[in-house]
Write an enzyme that holds these catalytic residues in place. Structure first.
Site, PDB file in Angstrom:
ATOM      1  N   HIS A  71       0.888  -1.219  -0.097  1.00 16.01           N
ATOM      2  CA  HIS A  71       0.063   0.029   0.104  1.00 16.01           C
ATOM      3  C   HIS A  71       0.785   1.240  -0.028  1.00 16.01           C
ATOM      4  CE1 HIS A  71      -3.488  -2.659   0.813  1.00 16.01           C
ATOM      5  NE2 HIS A  71      -4.115  -2.053   0.579  1.00 16.01           N
ATOM      6  N   ASP A  72       1.932   1.272   0.665  1.00 18.30           N
ATOM      7  CA  ASP A  72       3.034   2.235   0.671  1.00 18.30           C
ATOM      8  C   ASP A  72       3.410   2.747  -0.715  1.00 18.30           C
ATOM      9  OD1 ASP A  72       4.263   4.582   1.802  1.00 18.30           O
ATOM     10  OD2 ASP A  72       6.220   3.191   1.678  1.00 18.30           O
ATOM     11  N   HIS A 196      -1.771 -13.016  -1.691  1.00 18.64           N
ATOM     12  CA  HIS A 196      -3.139 -13.246  -1.095  1.00 18.64           C
ATOM     13  C   HIS A 196      -3.258 -14.673  -0.513  1.00 18.64           C
ATOM     14  CE1 HIS A 196      -5.352  -9.909  -3.436  1.00 18.64           C
ATOM     15  NE2 HIS A 196      -4.645  -9.332  -2.101  1.00 18.64           N
TER      16      HIS A 196
END
EC number: 1.11.1.7
Length: 327
Positions: A71-72, A196
């Site tokens: 996400h960063d 995932h």
């Protein structure tokens, strides 16, 4: 002397990682291997030791570190902007846009690094090292080099999360475009989706595949099990959390994701979309059958992702506390 199958697998993985990392290194030249070799020789070992301890106490944290790094990097580049707290002048920071775990854990790692090398190691590099170490601890990967030299950004904007993070309902062509905008190709998309295999997700991110009718691409038995946990939207049943991988250990980073994918036992629309082209479906099938090759590709793709729009040199800063811009 004969070589054992396990040793052969380890050697194959090492060669795969070395070859792929060489390519990634050429593509991401501003970063350097062993950047802290003379500046802070204990940096990577300190991050590794604290990260290992955190995951040993809570095995879900490996996925949390990996998700923070993703996400960063996908919002403003790998600049630790995801870690910044809201302030009176900027109340709408990235972390307000999406619920992530691991902020306190990153602060713990940073404090340990500051105790041995004050003001030297960036929070952006700590996120990168912790993600690499999570692959080792939670995935059984051989350790691999992670280039460093990133600097910490001074901007964090809520709306940029919504504009840049791929939605779990994206179709395949939109996923490919999203990754391409970050300098990543379709192979990277398939490879990194293997993350995932561990971690958790709220039902609201995939409830559209369960209600009002079950997505026909989802295994019926798998869907029925999910419906016992995830209530219909609007039923006041809350938004429970489920494991991304419900087939095997949900805290292990592995190629199990691809076995789940080819049998219709994945959560997100964006996951199942990888079966919608011959090329990506073939990649998924190959990854499900060859853990060693996938591990090498994943390590290289993680390094490549870690170079997205990285701040280097005199750009940005090195924060003392990861959640606060240094004034």
């Amino acid at each position: 002397m004969a070589t054992s199958p396990r040793c052969k697998a380890m050697l194959l993985m090492a060669f795969a990682v070395a070859a792929a990392l060489s390519t990634a290194s050429r593509a991401q030249s501003p970063l350097q291997y062993n950047f802290y070799g003379s500046l802070c020789p204990q940096a990577e070992a300190t991050v590794r030791n604290v990260t290992e301890g955190i995951i040993a106490k809570d095995r879900t944290m490996g996925a949390a570190f990996m998700r923070l790094f993703f996400h960063d990097c996908f919002v403003r580049g790998c600049d630790a902007s995801i870690l910044l707290d809201p302030t009176s002048s900027n109340p709408q920071v990235e972390k307000k846009a999406i619920a992530l775990r691991g902020y306190d854990a990153v602060s713990k790692i940073k404090a340990a690094v500051e105790s041995v090398c004050p003001g030297v190691v960036s929070c952006a590099d700590i996120l990168a090292f912790a993600a690499r170490d999570s692959a080792v601890v939670s995935g059984g990967f051989n350790s691999f080099d992670m280039p460093s030299g990133r600097r910490d950004g001074v901007v964090s904007n809520f709306i940029e999360v919504l504009q840049n993070i791929p939605s779990p309902i994206l179709k395949l062509q939109d996923l490919i475009k999203n990754f391409a905008a970050k300098g990543l190709n379709v192979d990277d998309l398939v490879t990194l989706s293997g993350a995932h295999s561990f971690g958790q997700a709220h039902c609201s991110f995939f409830n559209g595949r369960l209600y009002p009718t079950v997505d026909p691409t989802m295994d019926a038995t798998y869907a029925a099990a999910l419906k016992t946990v995830c209530p219909p939207p609007g039923s006041n049943g809350g938004d429970p959390v489920v494991n991304n991988n419900r087939m095997t250990d949900p805290n292990v980073l592995s190629n199990q994701y691809y076995s789940n994918l080819v049998t219709g036992q994945v959560l997100f629309v964006s996951d199942q979309q990888l079966m919608n082209s011959n090329y990506t479906a073939a990649k998924a099938t190959h990854n499900s059958a060859d853990a060693t090759a996938w591990m090498g590709q994943f390590a290289a793709a993680l390094v490549k992702m870690g170079g997205i729009q990285a701040l280097t040199g005199t750009a940005g800063q090195v924060r003392k506390y990861c959640n606060v811009i240094k004034s």
